[in-house]
Structures are given as C-alpha cells and as structure tokens.
Scaffold this motif. Structure first.
Motif, PDB file in Angstrom:
ATOM      1  N   THR A 141       0.813  -1.224   0.000  1.00 17.91           N
ATOM      2  CA  THR A 141       0.000   0.000   0.000  1.00 17.91           C
ATOM      3  C   THR A 141       0.843   1.268   0.000  1.00 17.91           C
ATOM      4  O   THR A 141       0.304   2.357   0.202  1.00 17.91           O
ATOM      5  CB  THR A 141      -0.929   0.025   1.232  1.00 17.91           C
ATOM      6  N   VAL A 142       2.127   1.130  -0.215  1.00 16.36           N
ATOM      7  CA  VAL A 142       3.043   2.253  -0.060  1.00 16.36           C
ATOM      8  C   VAL A 142       2.665   3.416  -0.971  1.00 16.36           C
ATOM      9  O   VAL A 142       2.267   3.231  -2.115  1.00 16.36           O
ATOM     10  CB  VAL A 142       4.507   1.821  -0.290  1.00 16.36           C
ATOM     11  N   LEU A 153       4.980   6.617   4.142  1.00 11.08           N
ATOM     12  CA  LEU A 153       6.131   5.733   3.946  1.00 11.08           C
ATOM     13  C   LEU A 153       7.040   5.733   5.156  1.00 11.08           C
ATOM     14  O   LEU A 153       7.242   4.708   5.800  1.00 11.08           O
ATOM     15  CB  LEU A 153       6.923   6.147   2.700  1.00 11.08           C
ATOM     16  N   VAL A 154       7.577   6.879   5.487  1.00 13.83           N
ATOM     17  CA  VAL A 154       8.613   6.951   6.518  1.00 13.83           C
ATOM     18  C   VAL A 154       8.044   6.682   7.909  1.00 13.83           C
ATOM     19  O   VAL A 154       8.643   5.934   8.689  1.00 13.83           O
ATOM     20  CB  VAL A 154       9.337   8.314   6.459  1.00 13.83           C
ATOM     21  N   LEU A 174      17.292  -7.601   6.324  1.00 16.47           N
ATOM     22  CA  LEU A 174      17.691  -7.559   4.915  1.00 16.47           C
ATOM     23  C   LEU A 174      16.501  -7.247   4.013  1.00 16.47           C
ATOM     24  O   LEU A 174      16.621  -6.497   3.056  1.00 16.47           O
ATOM     25  CB  LEU A 174      18.352  -8.880   4.510  1.00 16.47           C
ATOM     26  N   LYS A 175      15.339  -7.826   4.334  1.00 24.15           N
ATOM     27  CA  LYS A 175      14.123  -7.509   3.565  1.00 24.15           C
ATOM     28  C   LYS A 175      13.804  -6.023   3.660  1.00 24.15           C
ATOM     29  O   LYS A 175      13.403  -5.402   2.673  1.00 24.15           O
ATOM     30  CB  LYS A 175      12.933  -8.312   4.084  1.00 24.15           C
ATOM     31  N   LYS A 234      12.166  -3.429  -3.022  1.00 20.26           N
ATOM     32  CA  LYS A 234      12.029  -2.619  -4.245  1.00 20.26           C
ATOM     33  C   LYS A 234      10.886  -1.599  -4.127  1.00 20.26           C
ATOM     34  O   LYS A 234      11.078  -0.435  -4.490  1.00 20.26           O
ATOM     35  CB  LYS A 234      11.824  -3.548  -5.444  1.00 20.26           C
ATOM     36  N   PRO A 235       9.692  -1.994  -3.591  1.00 14.20           N
ATOM     37  CA  PRO A 235       8.633  -0.987  -3.457  1.00 14.20           C
ATOM     38  C   PRO A 235       9.014   0.169  -2.526  1.00 14.20           C
ATOM     39  O   PRO A 235       8.700   1.327  -2.800  1.00 14.20           O
ATOM     40  CB  PRO A 235       7.445  -1.767  -2.889  1.00 14.20           C
ATOM     41  N   ILE A 236       9.703  -0.147  -1.457  1.00 14.76           N
ATOM     42  CA  ILE A 236      10.121   0.903  -0.513  1.00 14.76           C
ATOM     43  C   ILE A 236      11.174   1.791  -1.171  1.00 14.76           C
ATOM     44  O   ILE A 236      11.102   3.023  -1.085  1.00 14.76           O
ATOM     45  CB  ILE A 236      10.635   0.285   0.807  1.00 14.76           C
TER      46      ILE A 236
END
Length: 148
Positions: A46-47, A54-55, A100-101, A106-108
């Motif tokens: 949902t970003v 986000l942050v 690590l995730k 990639k979306p973030i």
C-alpha cells in the motif's frame, strides 16, 4: 508463551530488565517478527511516496524491532548465560533475514526515490534539517544546564 505474559512484548516506559528471562527471548522475537513482517508486507502493498505514508510506518517497524532487540543485546552484555546465548542464536538468523528484507525492498526503494525526485523534496529536506538543528541546540542547552 502468550504475548501478554512476555515482558519483551509489553508496552513500557523503561524496559523491565528485572523480569526478562532467557525463556522470553525466542517466543517474543518469533511473535514480533511475524507481526512486523505482516506490517511490512502491508506497507509494501500500500506504499505511497509521501513522508507520512512511507517513513512514519517504516520507522515504527524499525523502532519496535530495535527496542526489543536492544533489550536482548543489553541483557546479553550484562546478564549473559548459556540459555540467553542459545535463545539469541535461535532467533538471530530470522531477525537478520527480516532486516535484509527491510533494506532491499524494491517498493520501498521506489517510494523513497519518488519522494527524492518530487518537487516537495527541498521543503522536506529543509524542514528536517531545521528540526535536526533545533534538536542539537536543545540537547546542547540541556547538557549545559545540567553541568551548572
């Protein structure tokens, strides 16, 4: 062990070091990592490339993990035992995998790039730079006051 019974998963102002035992570490970290993983998946799905969308939620995820793992690390330093080391060794690979995730999403990454490339970036940067400067001045003033 239910999360309501686990002091590592309780809300607290000061960590309850006096009641945390090695037997709490594994179930707490497993439960916490499951919750944070779900929260992170939801964030990725949902970003939105805005600071509040986000942050803020990402910081909540990172902060919660940091607080609980920080308590475990502190106990490892001051109250080490074979049981505590075993508990840490059992959960540390999953904790590292989760971190690590967080760092390789990639979306973030794309959302952060969109924020950086937006016309709002200069305003965001200046706002946080000014807030950081004010925080430093405030801390410096408090240190000076405490030394008087």
């Amino acid at each position: 062990m239910e999360s309501v019974d686990n002091p590592l998963l309780q809300s607290f102002i000061f960590p309850p070091y006096d009641i945390i035992e090695p037997r709490h570490v594994r179930p707490a970290m497993q439960s916490l990592l499951r919750k944070l993983e779900n929260d992170f998946i939801e964030l990725e799905n949902t970003v939105e490339p805005t600071w509040p969308k986000l942050v803020v939620p990402l910081e909540k995820i990172i902060d919660r993990l940091s607080v609980v793992w920080g308590i475990v690390n502190h106990l490892s330093s001051v109250k080490d035992s074979p049981e505590l080391r075993a508990a840490i060794e059992q959960v540390q690979p999953k904790k590292v995998e989760f971190q690590l995730k967080l760092g390789q999403s990639k979306p973030i990454y794309n959302a952060f790039r969109a924020i950086r490339d937006s016309s709002d970036w200069e305003t965001i940067f200046r706002t946080f730079h000014v807030q950081s400067e004010l925080a430093v001045v405030t801390v410096d003033a408090r240190i000076c006051q405490s030394m008087m």
